[in-house]
Design a protein around this motif. Structure first.
Motif, PDB file in Angstrom:
ATOM      1  N   ALA A  16       0.845  -1.189   0.000  1.00  0.00           N
ATOM      2  CA  ALA A  16       0.000   0.000   0.000  1.00  0.00           C
ATOM      3  C   ALA A  16       0.879   1.237   0.000  1.00  0.00           C
ATOM      4  O   ALA A  16       1.795   1.354   0.795  1.00  0.00           O
ATOM      5  N   GLY A  17       0.615   2.139  -0.887  1.00  0.00           N
ATOM      6  CA  GLY A  17       1.309   3.416  -0.935  1.00  0.00           C
ATOM      7  C   GLY A  17       0.412   4.437  -1.591  1.00  0.00           C
ATOM      8  O   GLY A  17       0.822   5.183  -2.456  1.00  0.00           O
ATOM      9  N   SER A  18      -0.841   4.451  -1.177  1.00  0.00           N
ATOM     10  CA  SER A  18      -1.831   5.169  -1.947  1.00  0.00           C
ATOM     11  C   SER A  18      -2.202   6.555  -1.450  1.00  0.00           C
ATOM     12  O   SER A  18      -2.830   7.301  -2.166  1.00  0.00           O
ATOM     13  N   ARG A  19      -1.846   6.907  -0.236  1.00  0.00           N
ATOM     14  CA  ARG A  19      -2.273   8.226   0.244  1.00  0.00           C
ATOM     15  C   ARG A  19      -1.161   8.898   1.020  1.00  0.00           C
ATOM     16  O   ARG A  19      -0.228   8.246   1.475  1.00  0.00           O
ATOM     17  N   PRO A  20      -1.260  10.197   1.199  1.00  0.00           N
ATOM     18  CA  PRO A  20      -0.203  10.928   1.904  1.00  0.00           C
ATOM     19  C   PRO A  20      -0.020  10.422   3.334  1.00  0.00           C
ATOM     20  O   PRO A  20      -0.972  10.030   3.997  1.00  0.00           O
ATOM     21  N   LEU A  30       7.860   7.019   0.428  1.00  0.00           N
ATOM     22  CA  LEU A  30       8.209   5.791  -0.292  1.00  0.00           C
ATOM     23  C   LEU A  30       9.224   6.053  -1.398  1.00  0.00           C
ATOM     24  O   LEU A  30       9.950   5.153  -1.800  1.00  0.00           O
ATOM     25  N   ALA A  31       9.281   7.280  -1.882  1.00  0.00           N
ATOM     26  CA  ALA A  31      10.250   7.651  -2.917  1.00  0.00           C
ATOM     27  C   ALA A  31      11.534   8.223  -2.308  1.00  0.00           C
ATOM     28  O   ALA A  31      12.521   8.409  -3.017  1.00  0.00           O
ATOM     29  N   LEU A  39      12.750   4.028  -0.754  1.00  0.00           N
ATOM     30  CA  LEU A  39      12.262   3.144   0.307  1.00  0.00           C
ATOM     31  C   LEU A  39      11.429   1.985  -0.245  1.00  0.00           C
ATOM     32  O   LEU A  39      11.663   0.820   0.088  1.00  0.00           O
ATOM     33  N   LEU A  40      10.467   2.275  -1.104  1.00  0.00           N
ATOM     34  CA  LEU A  40       9.613   1.225  -1.650  1.00  0.00           C
ATOM     35  C   LEU A  40      10.402   0.224  -2.485  1.00  0.00           C
ATOM     36  O   LEU A  40      10.080  -0.962  -2.524  1.00  0.00           O
ATOM     37  N   ILE A  67       5.217   6.708  -7.492  1.00  0.00           N
ATOM     38  CA  ILE A  67       5.234   5.255  -7.405  1.00  0.00           C
ATOM     39  C   ILE A  67       5.321   4.630  -8.797  1.00  0.00           C
ATOM     40  O   ILE A  67       5.969   3.605  -8.988  1.00  0.00           O
ATOM     41  N   PHE A  68       4.716   5.268  -9.796  1.00  0.00           N
ATOM     42  CA  PHE A  68       4.825   4.781 -11.172  1.00  0.00           C
ATOM     43  C   PHE A  68       6.274   4.659 -11.592  1.00  0.00           C
ATOM     44  O   PHE A  68       6.657   3.694 -12.250  1.00  0.00           O
ATOM     45  N   GLY A  69       7.084   5.642 -11.226  1.00  0.00           N
ATOM     46  CA  GLY A  69       8.504   5.590 -11.566  1.00  0.00           C
ATOM     47  C   GLY A  69       9.189   4.394 -10.944  1.00  0.00           C
ATOM     48  O   GLY A  69      10.046   3.757 -11.566  1.00  0.00           O
ATOM     49  N   LEU A  70       8.814   4.051  -9.713  1.00  0.00           N
ATOM     50  CA  LEU A  70       9.394   2.887  -9.044  1.00  0.00           C
ATOM     51  C   LEU A  70       8.900   1.587  -9.677  1.00  0.00           C
ATOM     52  O   LEU A  70       9.646   0.623  -9.814  1.00  0.00           O
TER      53      LEU A  70
END
Length: 181
Positions: A16-20, A30-31, A39-40, A67-70
């Motif tokens: 999960a990494g969907s909200r601030p 996460l980035a 981190l992710l 997150i797309f970049g990761l």
């Protein structure tokens, strides 16, 4: 000890990494770099090494581009978008469970900010999942931790979660089927 290949067990993982994050404000932790990598990225690499049958990363509008970049560097992972991410972790878990392909034996619910989780951690939790033990949750210093492994029988409940309490209501109502590691 053999390295666990969780694909053999028919398990999948979700992050999960969907909200601030409340403590980091507009910064997507996460980035953020930790030991030279986002981190992710640490968790995504561990999941790749563990060889899950599927890996789903739940995103929300707030940090989707980060997150797309990761995800572009993690071909084993795929995105599930949570349009209601601002309503809480429960909605992210529900979106992730709904995105599962096939009929795995279980699914790990992982938090994206856990870079120290190892393939052995996943393997130990997977080994504890049985017909009788349908939820496996690790402990750290006597406190409940993550990732949590849910057997397939809980997917319906997980898919209906709402709010910000995550899956704790499922865990609280199932003490006889819970194995603390």
């Amino acid at each position: 000890m053999r390295r666990p290949h969780l694909n053999d067990e028919g398990l999948c993982g979700g992050c999960a990494g969907s909200r601030p994050f409340k403590r980091t404000g507009s910064v997507n932790k996460l980035a953020n770099s930790w030991q030279g990598r986002p981190l992710l990225d640490h968790l995504l690499r561990t999941i790749a090494e563990a060889d899950f049958a599927d890996c789903i990363v739940v995103t929300g509008a707030a940090y989707r581009s980060d997150i797309f970049g990761l995800l572009a560097r993690a071909p084993h992972a795929r995105e599930a978008f949570n349009q209601d991410a601002d309503q809480g972790m429960g909605t992210s878990i529900a979106v992730g469970i709904a995105a599962i392909a096939g009929a795995p034996l279980g699914a790990f619910i992982c938090l994206g900010d856990m870079p120290l989780v190892t393939t052995s951690d996943f393997g130990n939790l997977a080994a504890a999942l049985t017909r009788e033990v349908t939820v496996v949750r690790p402990t750290y210093n006597g406190l409940p931790g993550h990732p949590v492994l849910f057997g397939r029988r809980h997917f319906g409940q997980l898919a209906r979660l709402e709010g910000d309490t995550g899956a704790s209501s499922i865990i609280a109502n199932l003490p006889e089927g819970l194995c603390w590691r």
